[in-house]
Design a protein around this motif. Structure first.
Motif, PDB file in Angstrom:
ATOM      1  N   UNK A   1       0.816  -1.217   0.000  1.00  0.00           N
ATOM      2  CA  UNK A   1       0.000   0.000   0.000  1.00  0.00           C
ATOM      3  C   UNK A   1       0.851   1.270   0.000  1.00  0.00           C
ATOM      4  N   UNK A   2       2.131   1.125   0.278  1.00  0.00           N
ATOM      5  CA  UNK A   2       2.990   2.298   0.461  1.00  0.00           C
ATOM      6  C   UNK A   2       3.704   2.671  -0.831  1.00  0.00           C
ATOM      7  N   UNK A   3       3.687   3.945  -1.144  1.00  0.00           N
ATOM      8  CA  UNK A   3       4.466   4.434  -2.276  1.00  0.00           C
ATOM      9  C   UNK A   3       5.941   4.463  -1.870  1.00  0.00           C
ATOM     10  N   UNK A   4       6.866   4.602  -2.818  1.00  0.00           N
ATOM     11  CA  UNK A   4       8.288   4.685  -2.454  1.00  0.00           C
ATOM     12  C   UNK A   4       8.577   5.792  -1.434  1.00  0.00           C
ATOM     13  N   UNK A   5       7.916   6.938  -1.593  1.00  0.00           N
ATOM     14  CA  UNK A   5       8.133   8.043  -0.650  1.00  0.00           C
ATOM     15  C   UNK A   5       7.616   7.680   0.736  1.00  0.00           C
ATOM     16  N   UNK A   6       6.472   6.997   0.776  1.00  0.00           N
ATOM     17  CA  UNK A   6       5.904   6.589   2.062  1.00  0.00           C
ATOM     18  C   UNK A   6       6.752   5.500   2.717  1.00  0.00           C
ATOM     19  N   UNK A   7       7.340   4.638   1.906  1.00  0.00           N
ATOM     20  CA  UNK A   7       8.220   3.609   2.454  1.00  0.00           C
ATOM     21  C   UNK A   7       9.440   4.237   3.111  1.00  0.00           C
ATOM     22  N   UNK A   8       9.938   5.331   2.542  1.00  0.00           N
ATOM     23  CA  UNK A   8      11.067   6.031   3.157  1.00  0.00           C
ATOM     24  C   UNK A   8      10.675   6.596   4.506  1.00  0.00           C
ATOM     25  N   UNK A   9       9.463   7.124   4.593  1.00  0.00           N
ATOM     26  CA  UNK A   9       8.964   7.676   5.861  1.00  0.00           C
ATOM     27  C   UNK A   9       8.887   6.581   6.919  1.00  0.00           C
ATOM     28  N   UNK A  10       8.268   5.476   6.551  1.00  0.00           N
ATOM     29  CA  UNK A  10       8.078   4.373   7.493  1.00  0.00           C
ATOM     30  C   UNK A  10       9.415   3.781   7.926  1.00  0.00           C
ATOM     31  N   UNK A  11      10.336   3.651   6.981  1.00  0.00           N
ATOM     32  CA  UNK A  11      11.658   3.119   7.302  1.00  0.00           C
ATOM     33  C   UNK A  11      12.395   4.029   8.276  1.00  0.00           C
ATOM     34  N   UNK A  12      12.278   5.338   8.076  1.00  0.00           N
ATOM     35  CA  UNK A  12      12.934   6.293   8.972  1.00  0.00           C
ATOM     36  C   UNK A  12      12.359   6.196  10.382  1.00  0.00           C
ATOM     37  N   UNK A  13      11.039   6.133  10.497  1.00  0.00           N
ATOM     38  CA  UNK A  13      10.401   6.029  11.815  1.00  0.00           C
ATOM     39  C   UNK A  13      10.794   4.729  12.493  1.00  0.00           C
ATOM     40  N   UNK A  14      10.850   3.655  11.704  1.00  0.00           N
ATOM     41  CA  UNK A  14      11.222   2.354  12.256  1.00  0.00           C
ATOM     42  C   UNK A  14      12.634   2.392  12.836  1.00  0.00           C
ATOM     43  N   UNK A  15      13.557   3.089  12.161  1.00  0.00           N
ATOM     44  CA  UNK A  15      14.946   3.161  12.627  1.00  0.00           C
ATOM     45  C   UNK A  15      15.115   4.136  13.783  1.00  0.00           C
ATOM     46  N   UNK A  16      14.171   5.069  13.914  1.00  0.00           N
ATOM     47  CA  UNK A  16      14.303   6.121  14.925  1.00  0.00           C
ATOM     48  C   UNK A  16      13.038   6.200  15.774  1.00  0.00           C
ATOM     49  N   UNK A  17      12.625   5.069  16.331  1.00  0.00           N
ATOM     50  CA  UNK A  17      11.346   5.002  17.042  1.00  0.00           C
ATOM     51  C   UNK A  17      11.284   5.943  18.234  1.00  0.00           C
ATOM     52  N   UNK A  18      12.340   5.936  19.048  1.00  0.00           N
ATOM     53  CA  UNK A  18      12.313   6.791  20.234  1.00  0.00           C
ATOM     54  C   UNK A  18      12.259   8.262  19.846  1.00  0.00           C
ATOM     55  N   UNK A  19      13.017   8.649  18.838  1.00  0.00           N
ATOM     56  CA  UNK A  19      13.019  10.041  18.392  1.00  0.00           C
ATOM     57  C   UNK A  19      11.663  10.447  17.841  1.00  0.00           C
TER      58      UNK A  19
ATOM     59  N   UNK B   1      10.859  17.154   7.614  1.00  0.00           N
ATOM     60  CA  UNK B   1      12.105  17.895   7.397  1.00  0.00           C
ATOM     61  C   UNK B   1      13.318  16.972   7.514  1.00  0.00           C
ATOM     62  N   UNK B   2      13.296  16.079   8.497  1.00  0.00           N
ATOM     63  CA  UNK B   2      14.419  15.159   8.690  1.00  0.00           C
ATOM     64  C   UNK B   2      14.539  14.163   7.536  1.00  0.00           C
ATOM     65  N   UNK B   3      13.395  13.728   7.017  1.00  0.00           N
ATOM     66  CA  UNK B   3      13.395  12.719   5.964  1.00  0.00           C
ATOM     67  C   UNK B   3      13.616  13.333   4.589  1.00  0.00           C
ATOM     68  N   UNK B   4      13.245  14.610   4.456  1.00  0.00           N
ATOM     69  CA  UNK B   4      13.353  15.265   3.163  1.00  0.00           C
ATOM     70  C   UNK B   4      12.143  15.030   2.292  1.00  0.00           C
ATOM     71  N   UNK B   5      10.960  15.093   2.916  1.00  0.00           N
ATOM     72  CA  UNK B   5       9.716  14.885   2.178  1.00  0.00           C
ATOM     73  C   UNK B   5       8.690  15.896   2.679  1.00  0.00           C
ATOM     74  N   UNK B   6       7.437  15.710   2.281  1.00  0.00           N
ATOM     75  CA  UNK B   6       6.397  16.660   2.662  1.00  0.00           C
ATOM     76  C   UNK B   6       5.634  16.184   3.889  1.00  0.00           C
ATOM     77  N   UNK B   7       5.007  17.130   4.563  1.00  0.00           N
ATOM     78  CA  UNK B   7       4.178  16.823   5.715  1.00  0.00           C
ATOM     79  C   UNK B   7       3.039  15.875   5.312  1.00  0.00           C
TER      80      UNK B   7
END
Length: 295
Positions: free
Chosen positions: A23-41, A52-58
């Motif tokens: 269900x995830x587009x490539x851009x959304x996969x980048x978002x999810x991957x970033x959150x997965x790697x930085x859960x506490x943050x 801003x951290x990921x380099x994508x849109x809100x």
């Protein structure tokens, strides 16, 4: 797909990601991957900060969260916070890991290797590289490197102290726990740098060590997977070292890789000194009978 509230699996967030990949587009996969790697943050960041951290849109961040099955970022945070607060025991983590791999030694090995690969990929991020370089610079300007590792981190601290010594750097490992650490902490002095190998919530040895470092006036470098912990906020430099998947058996290979990268980075800062000390080491080893020992 199960909702976040009733997904009863070892790593609920990881499972939601797995189930939602199509269900995830490539851009959304980048978002999810970033959150997965930085859960506490992610617990402390808004959608715009994450974007801003990921380099994508809100909007992409919001869509990615919703496509995982959450109503919004607040609901995702509740799931992550619940998992972090649980602090499962080593037995529970091993039980979950073994339940996932069954009796297959091949699957178990694959799980470990994939976890390490994911962690090492996270260390390729520019921010992680910057922090590694900052730590090397801190070591280069110090007179002695003190590594504090309690429990399972103790052998890593001892090994790294030896490796720093071989490249001509004064180093010492602090591995005692409880009151036994007091004598070691008395040895901290101006010119040292204190390296903490620590994860999770603050424990008394780390807190006391940081307090003593402040009294002496030395810098603290933290090597951790918990980049937003209270210990991290009290440290001067925080070097990320992801240990593995949440709620699975903890892995320490990444910590070792980070520390060996720091040793090698410091060696490169003063090539002549490094090679001179290694020549001296080889000469001493020859005098003592060659290589009749375990490296």
């Amino acid at each position: 797909m199960p909702t976040p509230e009733n997904a009863q699996i070892a790593d609920r967030f990881a499972e939601l990601i797995r189930q939602s990949q199509d269900k995830l587009s490539p851009a959304e996969q980048r978002v999810v991957s970033f959150i997965d790697r930085n859960r506490a943050a992610a617990l402390a960041q808004s959608a715009s900060q994450l974007a801003a951290d990921i380099g994508t849109s809100n909007a992409t961040v919001v869509r990615a969260v919703q496509n995982l099955g959450f109503k919004g970022l607040a609901e995702l945070r509740r799931l992550i916070a619940t998992d972090i607060d649980r602090q499962p025991s080593s037995t529970e983590n091993m039980r979950r890991t073994l339940a996932q791999v069954g009796e297959s030694s091949e699957l178990a090995a694959t799980l470990v290797l994939e976890s390490h690969l994911k962690a090492l990929q996270a260390l390729q991020e520019p921010d992680a590289r910057t922090r590694l370089n900052q730590a090397v610079s801190c070591f280069a300007s110090s007179e002695r490197i003190v590594i504090l590792g309690i429990g399972r981190a103790g052998p890593i601290a001892s090994y790294v102290a030896v490796m720093f010594g071989r490249i001509g750097r004064r180093a010492r490992a602090f591995t005692a726990s409880g009151a036994g650490l007091a004598d070691d902490l008395l040895d901290l002095r101006r010119g040292d740098v204190l390296v903490l190998l620590a994860n999770g919530n603050p424990y008394k040895e780390a807190v006391t060590a940081i307090r003593q470092a402040r009294l002496v006036g030395i810098q603290v470098v933290l090597v951790t997977e918990s980049e937003t912990s209270k210990i991290a906020r009290r440290s001067d430099i925080v070097v990320p070292a992801p240990r593995g998947r949440t709620e699975h058996v903890s892995l320490h290979g990444t910590t070792m890789c980070v520390m060996e990268a720091l040793v090698t980075g410091l060696a490169a800062c003063d090539r002549d000194r490094t090679l001179l000390e290694l020549d001296r080491f080889e000469d001493l080893r020859t005098q003592l009978g060659g290589r009749d020992y375990v490296e």
